[in-house]
Scaffold this active site. Structure first.
Site, PDB file in Angstrom:
ATOM      1  N   ASP A   1      42.246  32.473  82.359  1.00  0.00           N
ATOM      2  CA  ASP A   1      41.816  33.631  83.342  1.00  0.00           C
ATOM      3  C   ASP A   1      42.535  34.540  83.290  1.00  0.00           C
ATOM      4  O   ASP A   1      43.693  34.588  84.041  1.00  0.00           O
ATOM      5  CB  ASP A   1      41.537  32.893  84.634  1.00  0.00           C
ATOM      6  CG  ASP A   1      40.234  31.938  84.455  1.00  0.00           C
ATOM      7  OD1 ASP A   1      39.241  32.239  84.326  1.00  0.00           O
ATOM      8  OD2 ASP A   1      40.501  30.650  85.044  1.00  0.00           O
TER       9      ASP A   1
ATOM     10  N   ASP B   1      31.251  28.242  83.973  1.00  0.00           N
ATOM     11  CA  ASP B   1      32.481  28.389  84.458  1.00  0.00           C
ATOM     12  C   ASP B   1      32.505  28.509  86.057  1.00  0.00           C
ATOM     13  O   ASP B   1      31.834  29.437  86.568  1.00  0.00           O
ATOM     14  CB  ASP B   1      33.156  29.501  83.827  1.00  0.00           C
ATOM     15  CG  ASP B   1      34.708  29.978  84.129  1.00  0.00           C
ATOM     16  OD1 ASP B   1      35.291  28.858  85.050  1.00  0.00           O
ATOM     17  OD2 ASP B   1      35.155  30.996  84.024  1.00  0.00           O
TER      18      ASP B   1
HETATM   19  C1  DX5 Z   1      36.906  31.247  88.172  1.00  0.00           C
HETATM   20  C2  DX5 Z   1      37.614  30.690  87.038  1.00  0.00           C
HETATM   21  C3  DX5 Z   1      37.752  29.261  86.475  1.00  0.00           C
HETATM   22  C4  DX5 Z   1      38.066  28.187  87.654  1.00  0.00           C
HETATM   23  C5  DX5 Z   1      37.214  27.217  87.350  1.00  0.00           C
HETATM   24  O1  DX5 Z   1      37.011  32.673  88.324  1.00  0.00           O
HETATM   25  O2  DX5 Z   1      37.384  31.587  86.074  1.00  0.00           O
HETATM   26  O3  DX5 Z   1      38.387  29.331  85.279  1.00  0.00           O
HETATM   27  O4  DX5 Z   1      39.433  27.909  87.391  1.00  0.00           O
HETATM   28  O5  DX5 Z   1      37.412  25.933  87.752  1.00  0.00           O
HETATM   29  P1  DX5 Z   1      37.113  25.225  89.441  1.00  0.00           P
HETATM   30  O6  DX5 Z   1      36.226  26.276  90.192  1.00  0.00           O
HETATM   31  O7  DX5 Z   1      36.775  23.978  88.958  1.00  0.00           O
HETATM   32  O8  DX5 Z   1      38.697  25.526  90.116  1.00  0.00           O
HETATM   33 ZN    ZN Z   2      37.140  31.690  83.738  1.00  0.00          ZN
END
Ligand code: DX5
Ligand code: ZN
Length: 226
Positions: free
Chosen positions: A38, A179
């Site tokens: 990210d 995602d």
């Molecule tokens: C949201 C991010 C994700 C996040 C997804 O902006 O892009 O990569 O880490 O994983 P969760 O929601 O399961 O923590």
């Molecule tokens: Zn992401």
């Protein structure tokens, strides 16, 4: 067309740096297909995130391909900084540039898989004009920028709409990644709908300490291959 292989993309913003090497070893042993990175610039999303130096170090530690989720403004002028490889996925956001199609063109020489990311409120029809220029869609189930958020409920129905559009337009070759808040339950539902790349963050993989990661991955694998 044969269905797309179901793959896991581990969200590295959720991984602690202290155990990074051991964590990557587990991901390699468990056959994790991608590392989701990210990248956030504090402008396109209200957070800062993984940057160029982090990516460079990660490349030295593992050869797992990267899934670069660029949550940054005007990404087309920044591709050169990143060291994109042919085996990577690169997602850019529909709203991050006034010239999405040009940005996708600028990505082509890198030979990577080109994905367009869309936010929960981005209309599905925005995809129509770029289907010829993308390999995949990164469907955000939350508003981007933070790990550990709750799903925006309308995004499940939206995933169905996206699959419908791909079918109607004869573009079932386009991969759908999901995602944000991909719990085992959401993973299973979205897999049945047709998603094939699943971002594993706080909602599935990074639960408990490092000793749980292999088990968590196996549970997720089961959920997506149901
Ligand atoms: C949201 C991010 C994700 C996040 C997804 O902006 O892009 O990569 O880490 O994983 P969760 O929601 O399961 O923590
Ligand atoms: Zn992401």
């Amino acid at each position: 067309m044969a269905p797309h292989k179901k793959e896991i993309s581990a969200s590295m913003m959720c991984s602690d740096l202290v155990n990074l090497k051991e964590t990557l070893k587990i991901f390699e042993d468990e056959g994790v297909e991608h590392l989701h990175i990210d990248m956030m610039d504090g402008t396109f999303v209200p957070n800062f995130g993984l940057g160029v130096d982090y990516i460079r170090s990660l490349r030295e530690l593992t050869s797992i391909p990267l899934d670069l989720h660029m949550m940054i403004k005007d990404p087309e002028y920044k591709f050169q900084w990143v060291g994109i490889k042919e085996t990577d996925i690169v997602s850019i956001h529909y709203e991050s540039t006034f010239q999405v199609q040009r940005a996708l063109d600028y990505l082509q020489p890198f030979g990577c898989k080109r994905f367009l990311a869309i936010n929960p409120a981005t209309p599905v029809y925005d995809l129509e004009e770029v289907l010829d220029y993308i390999d995949g869609i990164n469907l955000l189930m939350v508003n981007p920028g933070f790990a550990g958020q709750k799903i925006v409920p309308s995004t499940i129905k939206k995933a169905e709409k996206v699959m419908q559009l791909l079918k109607e337009k004869n573009h079932e070759n386009v991969i759908v990644e999901v995602d944000g808040n991909i719990t085992l339950e959401h993973a299973s539902t979205l897999s049945k709908i047709g998603a094939s790349v699943f971002v594993a963050g706080m909602s599935s993989l990074f639960k408990g300490d490092i000793n749980k990661y292999a088990y968590n991955l196996e549970m997720l694998r089961k959920a997506i291959n149901n």
